[in-house]
Design an enzyme around this catalytic site. Structure first.
Site, mmCIF file in Angstrom:
data_model
loop_
_atom_site.group_PDB
_atom_site.id
_atom_site.type_symbol
_atom_site.label_atom_id
_atom_site.label_comp_id
_atom_site.label_asym_id
_atom_site.label_seq_id
_atom_site.Cartn_x
_atom_site.Cartn_y
_atom_site.Cartn_z
ATOM 1 N N GLU A 1 43.811 39.937 38.863
ATOM 2 C CA GLU A 1 42.982 40.927 39.554
ATOM 3 C C GLU A 1 42.878 40.657 41.062
ATOM 4 O OE1 GLU A 1 39.237 41.938 37.853
ATOM 5 O OE2 GLU A 1 40.062 42.370 35.879
ATOM 6 N N GLU B 1 42.764 41.317 29.336
ATOM 7 C CA GLU B 1 41.298 41.234 29.274
ATOM 8 C C GLU B 1 40.726 42.558 28.829
ATOM 9 O OE1 GLU B 1 38.974 39.934 32.711
ATOM 10 O OE2 GLU B 1 40.553 38.489 33.190
HETATM 11 C C1 NOJ Z 1 37.572 40.366 35.392
HETATM 12 C C2 NOJ Z 1 37.892 38.943 35.712
HETATM 13 O O1 NOJ Z 1 39.242 38.652 35.585
HETATM 14 C C3 NOJ Z 1 37.019 37.940 35.005
HETATM 15 O O2 NOJ Z 1 37.020 36.788 35.767
HETATM 16 C C4 NOJ Z 1 35.635 38.504 34.812
HETATM 17 O O3 NOJ Z 1 34.749 37.568 34.288
HETATM 18 C C5 NOJ Z 1 35.730 39.689 33.864
HETATM 19 N N1 NOJ Z 1 36.656 40.675 34.399
HETATM 20 C C6 NOJ Z 1 34.392 40.348 33.571
HETATM 21 O O4 NOJ Z 1 33.824 40.842 34.718
#
Ligand code: NOJ
Length: 445
Positions: free
Chosen positions: A164, A348
């Site tokens: 991200e 994710e």
């Molecule tokens: C995106 C991120 O990659 C991760 O670090 C974060 O905890 C989750 N989404 C939830 O916000």
């Protein structure tokens, strides 16, 4: 049930959110250690110094839980400043040894390590040298990547360069994330540099060429939906799509920024410096694409439409919209926009509870909303697979409650609860649900 037999079922975490051990065995601070220590930057001043203490509890706590869950993959990341305390140069043997033991133990238990090199935790020593806005960072990252592939290429079958990259933009342009600057031009430079660094990482991977290992990148797609079809709403949707996710997918999957984004940034006086070969680096072929998908984002300039939506939408108890089709839409989008050829992994997906999650009389947390959310996403994912899309894995975020960046310990994303004082982990109802789902999908039950 049409999930392929060799589908990867996993949970995801990241070093900066679970490891703790911030000052142990030679590790130096990351930008998140520095940022979180500043007043007002994280919820209740929460720090990542200890977090879930996975640096000390991986073998006796995390691993047994992964085994009990029945996952066949675990997505985690390496803390750059643990393995390279100076950001570059001399490797820290103790840090390297920790990861080696973790990766080997996962493999021994039939759990494929899926390792991210950069999950937002730049070594502070490199931030002190200009961080992501200094173009030298591309070389620094390349060196780090090369060293990790050389050391662990034979024990880690799945790698991703960066996770991200939008977080890097937020950290330099909006201030809510480390390192906490509020300069739009810096944000754009930082996010351009991290995309080129990603490319440098892929180049390093091909140079080391570890056998049986694959390289990808992890991008989050939050598709905007206009709540009305007025020209203003359509324009807003387009603008936000361009800035929030196409900024990353365009140079990686399409080899260039869109004319729209270049024109806009030029007009705004925040256009980043780019070099001609940058896009050859950003757009090298990938072995897979890691897609993080959590939701869609409805947008409108129309107050009435906004109100109607907030009253009529389908929401979870954390007030986010329940829209599991987001995963299906995002997969379609990658196909339609870029004719994506490599396999996709959902790296994710998950949801959070804000504040203290109530414990039921039977002693566990009944996170029925999380179950509804995950089940819905899996249903839409299955539909995409049924249509023939090549999706090969799904990682639920997250194994356990952890340090949720600026929301610190207030947003709980875990399928297990974490007692941050004792370090003990207790499954929530969703962990049982996920275990059963995996067993069923893998034909083990
Ligand atoms: C995106 C991120 O990659 C991760 O670090 C974060 O905890 C989750 N989404 C939830 O916000």
């Amino acid at each position: 049930m049409s999930f392929p037999k060799n589908f990867l079922w996993g949970v995801a975490t990241s070093a900066g959110q679970i490891e703790g051990g911030a000052f142990e065995d030679g590790r130096t601070p990351s930008i998140w250690d520095t940022f979180a220590a500043k007043p007002g930057k994280t919820h209740n001043g929460g720090l990542p110094t200890v977090a879930c203490n996975s640096y000390n509890r991986f073998f006796d706590r995390d691993l047994p839980n992964l085994i009990k869950l029945g996952v066949n993959s675990y997505r985690l990341s390496i803390s750059w400043s643990r393995v390279l305390p100076n950001g570059v140069g001399q490797l820290n043997e103790k840090g390297m040894d920790y990861y080696k033991r973790v990766f080997e133990a996962l493999n021994q238990n039939g759990i494929t390590p899926n390792v991210t090199l950069y999950h937002w935790d730049l070594p502070q020593v490199l931030e002190d040298r200009g961080g992501w806005i200094n173009r030298e960072v591309i070389e620094w990252f390349g060196e780090y990547a090369y060293k990790m592939f050389s050391a662990f290429g034979d024990v880690v079958p799945m790698w991703s360069t960066v996770n991200e990259p939008i977080a890097t933009y937020v950290g330099y342009a909006h201030g809510g994330f480390a390192p906490g600057y509020t300069n739009e031009a810096w944000g754009n430079q930082a996010r351009h540099n991290i995309l080129v660094a990603h490319g440098k990482g892929v180049e390093a991977f091909r140079a080391v060429s570890p056998k049986n290992a694959k390289i990808g990148v992890v991008i989050d797609v939050w598709k905007r939906h206009a709540l009305t079809d007025s020209p203003e709403d359509i324009a807003l949707m387009k603008d936000q799509d361009e800035r929030n996710w196409k900024f990353y997918t365009d140079p990686i999957l399409g080899g260039k920024y869109s004319d729209y984004i270049l024109t806009q940034l030029e007009k705004e006086g925040t256009l980043m410096k780019m070099e001609p070969h940058d896009f050859e680096l950003t757009s090298q072929p990938l072995d897979y694409f890691g897609l993080n998908v959590y939701n869609r984002v409805p947008v409108t300039v129309n107050q009435q439409a906004q109100m109607d939506f907030s009253q009529g939408g389908n929401f979870l108890n954390n007030r986010t919209e329940y829209y599991p089709k987001a995963v299906y839409d995002a997969i379609h989008l990658l196909h339609d926009l870029y004719d994506i050829k490599c396999p996709i992994y959902i790296t994710e997906n998950g949801t959070y509870f804000e504040g203290a999650e109530p414990v039921a009389e039977d002693g566990i947390i009944h996170d029925d909303d999380r179950i509804r959310y995950v089940a819905g996403f899996l249903e839409w994912l299955e539909k995409a697979i049924d249509e023939g899309f090549d999706v090969r894995g799904y990682y639920l975020w997250s194994l356990m409650d952890n340090f949720e960046w600026s929301a610190a310990y207030n947003f709980k994303f875990g399928i297990s609860a974490m007692d941050f004082t004792t370090g003990s982990m207790t499954w929530k109802k969703s962990a049982y649900f996920y275990r059963d789902f995996i067993q069923n999908a893998r034909g083990l039950s």
